[in-house]
Design a protein around this motif. Structure first.
Motif, PDB file in Angstrom:
ATOM      1  N   ASP A 190       0.819  -1.207   0.000  1.00  0.00           N
ATOM      2  CA  ASP A 190       0.000   0.000   0.000  1.00  0.00           C
ATOM      3  C   ASP A 190       0.862   1.270   0.000  1.00  0.00           C
ATOM      4  O   ASP A 190       0.716   2.134   0.835  1.00  0.00           O
ATOM      5  CB  ASP A 190      -0.946  -0.008   1.209  1.00  0.00           C
ATOM      6  CG  ASP A 190      -2.054   1.013   1.075  1.00  0.00           C
ATOM      7  OD1 ASP A 190      -2.433   1.326  -0.080  1.00  0.00           O
ATOM      8  OD2 ASP A 190      -2.545   1.510   2.108  1.00  0.00           O
ATOM      9  N   ARG A 191       1.806   1.329  -0.918  1.00  0.00           N
ATOM     10  CA  ARG A 191       2.690   2.468  -1.149  1.00  0.00           C
ATOM     11  C   ARG A 191       3.617   2.772   0.039  1.00  0.00           C
ATOM     12  O   ARG A 191       4.115   3.878   0.190  1.00  0.00           O
ATOM     13  CB  ARG A 191       1.893   3.698  -1.551  1.00  0.00           C
ATOM     14  CG  ARG A 191       0.979   3.434  -2.740  1.00  0.00           C
ATOM     15  CD  ARG A 191       0.614   4.601  -3.537  1.00  0.00           C
ATOM     16  NE  ARG A 191       1.512   5.087  -4.546  1.00  0.00           N
ATOM     17  CZ  ARG A 191       1.998   4.440  -5.595  1.00  0.00           C
ATOM     18  NH1 ARG A 191       1.756   3.182  -5.750  1.00  0.00           N
ATOM     19  NH2 ARG A 191       2.759   5.022  -6.477  1.00  0.00           N
ATOM     20  N   THR A 192       3.840   1.783   0.900  1.00  0.00           N
ATOM     21  CA  THR A 192       4.795   1.916   1.992  1.00  0.00           C
ATOM     22  C   THR A 192       5.884   0.873   1.805  1.00  0.00           C
ATOM     23  O   THR A 192       5.597  -0.316   1.768  1.00  0.00           O
ATOM     24  CB  THR A 192       4.112   1.717   3.361  1.00  0.00           C
ATOM     25  OG1 THR A 192       3.106   2.718   3.524  1.00  0.00           O
ATOM     26  CG2 THR A 192       5.120   1.831   4.495  1.00  0.00           C
ATOM     27  N   GLN A 207      10.685   2.650   7.415  1.00  0.00           N
ATOM     28  CA  GLN A 207       9.596   2.708   6.439  1.00  0.00           C
ATOM     29  C   GLN A 207       9.664   4.013   5.664  1.00  0.00           C
ATOM     30  O   GLN A 207       9.965   5.063   6.223  1.00  0.00           O
ATOM     31  CB  GLN A 207       8.233   2.587   7.118  1.00  0.00           C
ATOM     32  CG  GLN A 207       7.982   1.224   7.690  1.00  0.00           C
ATOM     33  CD  GLN A 207       6.563   1.076   8.206  1.00  0.00           C
ATOM     34  OE1 GLN A 207       6.006   1.991   8.788  1.00  0.00           O
ATOM     35  NE2 GLN A 207       5.982  -0.099   7.982  1.00  0.00           N
ATOM     36  N   LEU A 208       9.366   3.905   4.375  1.00  0.00           N
ATOM     37  CA  LEU A 208       9.304   5.062   3.497  1.00  0.00           C
ATOM     38  C   LEU A 208       7.921   5.109   2.873  1.00  0.00           C
ATOM     39  O   LEU A 208       7.458   4.105   2.315  1.00  0.00           O
ATOM     40  CB  LEU A 208      10.347   4.962   2.379  1.00  0.00           C
ATOM     41  CG  LEU A 208      11.807   4.863   2.788  1.00  0.00           C
ATOM     42  CD1 LEU A 208      12.669   4.597   1.569  1.00  0.00           C
ATOM     43  CD2 LEU A 208      12.233   6.131   3.462  1.00  0.00           C
ATOM     44  N   SER A 209       7.272   6.242   2.930  1.00  0.00           N
ATOM     45  CA  SER A 209       5.992   6.423   2.239  1.00  0.00           C
ATOM     46  C   SER A 209       6.298   6.841   0.814  1.00  0.00           C
ATOM     47  O   SER A 209       6.966   7.851   0.592  1.00  0.00           O
ATOM     48  CB  SER A 209       5.157   7.497   2.930  1.00  0.00           C
ATOM     49  OG  SER A 209       4.801   7.082   4.219  1.00  0.00           O
ATOM     50  N   LEU A 210       5.829   6.056  -0.135  1.00  0.00           N
ATOM     51  CA  LEU A 210       6.113   6.308  -1.540  1.00  0.00           C
ATOM     52  C   LEU A 210       4.937   7.030  -2.187  1.00  0.00           C
ATOM     53  O   LEU A 210       3.783   6.648  -1.987  1.00  0.00           O
ATOM     54  CB  LEU A 210       6.384   4.989  -2.271  1.00  0.00           C
ATOM     55  CG  LEU A 210       7.514   4.138  -1.687  1.00  0.00           C
ATOM     56  CD1 LEU A 210       7.610   2.822  -2.430  1.00  0.00           C
ATOM     57  CD2 LEU A 210       8.829   4.889  -1.730  1.00  0.00           C
ATOM     58  N   GLY A 211       5.240   8.043  -2.957  1.00  0.00           N
ATOM     59  CA  GLY A 211       4.206   8.790  -3.648  1.00  0.00           C
ATOM     60  C   GLY A 211       3.747   8.064  -4.902  1.00  0.00           C
ATOM     61  O   GLY A 211       4.275   7.029  -5.296  1.00  0.00           O
ATOM     62  N   THR A 251       9.040  -1.006   3.300  1.00  0.00           N
ATOM     63  CA  THR A 251       9.597  -1.336   4.616  1.00  0.00           C
ATOM     64  C   THR A 251      10.885  -2.121   4.432  1.00  0.00           C
ATOM     65  O   THR A 251      10.930  -3.083   3.675  1.00  0.00           O
ATOM     66  CB  THR A 251       8.601  -2.177   5.443  1.00  0.00           C
ATOM     67  OG1 THR A 251       7.366  -1.459   5.558  1.00  0.00           O
ATOM     68  CG2 THR A 251       9.144  -2.457   6.837  1.00  0.00           C
TER      69      THR A 251
END
Length: 180
Positions: free
Chosen positions: A64-66, A96-100, A68
């Motif tokens: 879900d666009r995260t 964790q990185l939130s991806l656009g 890890t």
């Protein structure tokens, strides 16, 4: 009767020292993994420091666009050792990185060398900038050409631009369809 001086910062100093030392020792189980992140051409690149980590313990997943990243570093287990100093954090680490939107999540590449995990996250094709051709309806001439030729008064006597029956009408029509 004894006198003592009141130090309002004494309790704060103890609290700060305890928190700071605990975080250095990694007693929380999760330590921060230092990271550099930048864009290079059509990809984003992340370099994450993971020194001393077993490459087989590195786990990377996207949900879900995260993104890890998990890794584990085990410490030496010396039976009967009396530790004088133990500052290197051990345990499981996660970041964790939130991806656009606009990233090609199915084409992420990962490489681990010399204690650094490198991730290459490409920009999706649909997110890349592109030029769109504009065709001009009702005329077979390029926008910005002189009005003498469009009225039929020019020296181009071999074609009739207004009726579309000239010899180059097929190629203009093909260009119009190719641009769309």
């Amino acid at each position: 009767m004894s006198t003592s001086t009141f130090d309002p910062f004494r309790g704060l100093d103890r609290t700060f020292d305890r928190l700071f030392n605990d975080s250095l020792r990694g007693t929380t189980g999760n330590a921060i993994m230092p990271m550099d992140l930048y864009r290079s051409g059509e990809s984003f690149v992340a370099h994450i420091d993971l020194p001393g980590v077993d490459p087989g313990s590195i786990d990377i997943d996207v949900e879900d666009r995260t993104l890890t990243v998990r890794a584990e570093r085990t410490g030496p287990e010396e039976e009967g050792a009396q530790w004088l100093s133990r500052e290197r954090p051990t345990g499981t680490f996660a970041r964790q990185l939130s991806l656009g939107r606009g990233l090609a999540l199915d084409r992420i590449e990962a490489d681990y060398r010399d204690g650094v995990l490198s991730l290459k996250i490409p920009v999706a094709e649909e997110a890349k900038p592109r030029k769109i051709s504009v065709s001009h309806a009702g005329s077979h001439q390029a926008i910005g050409s002189s009005s003498d030729k469009s009225s039929g008064n020019g020296s181009d006597s071999g074609s009739d631009a207004s009726s579309g029956t000239g010899s180059d009408t097929g190629s203009d029509e093909a260009q119009r369809h190719a641009a769309v």
